[in-house]
Design an enzyme around this catalytic site. Structure first.
Site, PDB file in Angstrom:
ATOM      1  N   HIS A   1       0.876  -1.170  -0.021  1.00  0.00           N
ATOM      2  CA  HIS A   1      -0.036  -0.029   0.134  1.00  0.00           C
ATOM      3  C   HIS A   1       0.993   1.125   0.080  1.00  0.00           C
ATOM      4  CE1 HIS A   1      -3.081   2.776   1.404  1.00  0.00           C
ATOM      5  NE2 HIS A   1      -2.342   3.203   2.248  1.00  0.00           N
ATOM      6  N   GLU A   2       1.784   1.310   0.897  1.00  0.00           N
ATOM      7  CA  GLU A   2       2.613   2.617   0.997  1.00  0.00           C
ATOM      8  C   GLU A   2       3.177   2.793  -0.204  1.00  0.00           C
ATOM      9  OE1 GLU A   2       2.282   4.506   3.173  1.00  0.00           O
ATOM     10  OE2 GLU A   2       1.219   3.473   4.318  1.00  0.00           O
TER      11      GLU A   2
ATOM     12  N   HIS B   1       1.621   4.483  -2.947  1.00  0.00           N
ATOM     13  CA  HIS B   1       1.418   5.789  -2.757  1.00  0.00           C
ATOM     14  C   HIS B   1       2.735   6.348  -3.750  1.00  0.00           C
ATOM     15  CE1 HIS B   1      -1.675   6.785  -0.411  1.00  0.00           C
ATOM     16  NE2 HIS B   1      -1.243   6.046   0.673  1.00  0.00           N
TER      17      HIS B   1
ATOM     18  N   GLU C   1      -5.927   6.886  -0.950  1.00  0.00           N
ATOM     19  CA  GLU C   1      -5.857   5.828  -0.269  1.00  0.00           C
ATOM     20  C   GLU C   1      -6.377   4.408  -0.895  1.00  0.00           C
ATOM     21  OE1 GLU C   1      -4.345   5.184   2.706  1.00  0.00           O
ATOM     22  OE2 GLU C   1      -3.485   7.206   2.520  1.00  0.00           O
TER      23      GLU C   1
END
Length: 267
Positions: A125-126, A129, A187
């Site tokens: 997920h990070e 970004h 997100e």
């Protein structure tokens, strides 16, 4: 009147020739160069290491193992970065990945993400970004709404107003108390990208749902902290992950058959 904002962004993109497309096909306004963002990421990472003590080597090896497995499946330009990983002694279940290849995980996240697959969901997920250039998009949007890039680019110290602004733009507002979290759109997009990355690396994507169930349990049903006020809630995130799960499972099964079988030892 809702059509005014997208129209304005479209006009600005046309005039500046700065529009790009995210990994999911969404149009973006990107005004900063990769070199500028990478420098910002380096500054923020260096300051974080000054402010927060690092954890033991066993925890670092564990997070490094998971990060390396995911970095190995990144596109060439991102895979070639010198990714640096640190684990920080901090109770808040938080993590971040910064432009330039800087990855940080708090020890509090290891208490919530109880398996390598769950932590892979966090790391994916990070990194999502970064792949989607969300920090650039946010800085560019703020510039387009007259906040001014000078506040960001001229930051001389992370504890100064400009430096705090930089931390917020890079998605590190949780630690520094800046009310600039990534938007719900960012997100949700990072969730989808991360799900695909973890599956490509051979981590079980179904564990991403378990991760958010753990997050729900850890919060005890209380209202989210202020820094999460613009994030999707846990239920919405689970729904979004489940909506993309069939594709992720197919990717996962293919990765496993191709020998992608990560085995990272939890400390």
């Amino acid at each position: 009147m809702r059509w005014l904002r997208p129209l304005a962004v479209t006009a600005l993109c046309a005039s500046l020739a700065a529009c790009s497309t995210s990994p999911t096909g969404r149009s973006q306004l990107l005004l900063l160069s990769d070199d500028q963002l990478n420098e910002m990421g380096q500054q923020a990472f260096a300051q974080y290491q000054k402010d927060i003590p690092t954890a033991d080597q066993a925890s670092l090896r564990y997070v490094q193992c998971i990060t390396d497995a995911i970095v190995d499946v990144l596109p060439g330009d991102q895979r070639s970065l010198d990714w640096q990983v640190r684990v920080f002694k901090a109770e808040q279940p938080n993590a971040f990945a910064l432009p330039g290849g800087y990855m940080g995980v708090n020890t509090g996240m290891l208490n919530v993400a109880t398996t390598q697959d769950q932590l892979a969901a966090v790391v994916g997920h990070e990194i999502g970004h970064v792949l989607a250039r969300h920090a650039n998009e946010r800085a560019s949007t703020q510039s387009a709404t007259s906040l001014g890039l000078s506040v960001i680019s001229s930051a001389s110290g992370m504890q100064s107003p400009g430096g705090q602004q930089l931390m917020g733009v890079l998605g590190m507002g949780a630690q520094y108390g800046i009310a600039l979290p990534f938007s719900r759109r960012h997100e949700s997009e990072a969730d989808v990208i991360g799900l695909d990355l973890m599956a490509q690396a051979g981590f079980d994507p179904r564990q991403s749902v378990t991760l958010w169930e753990n997050m729900q349990a850890a919060s005890g049903g209380s209202a989210p902290p202020a820094w999460m006020s613009t994030h999707p809630n846990q239920g919405q995130r689970i729904e979004g992950l489940q909506a993309n799960m069939d594709r992720a499972l197919a990717t996962y099964e293919q990765a496993r058959s191709n020998g992608q079988t990560p085995s990272c030892k939890r400390p």
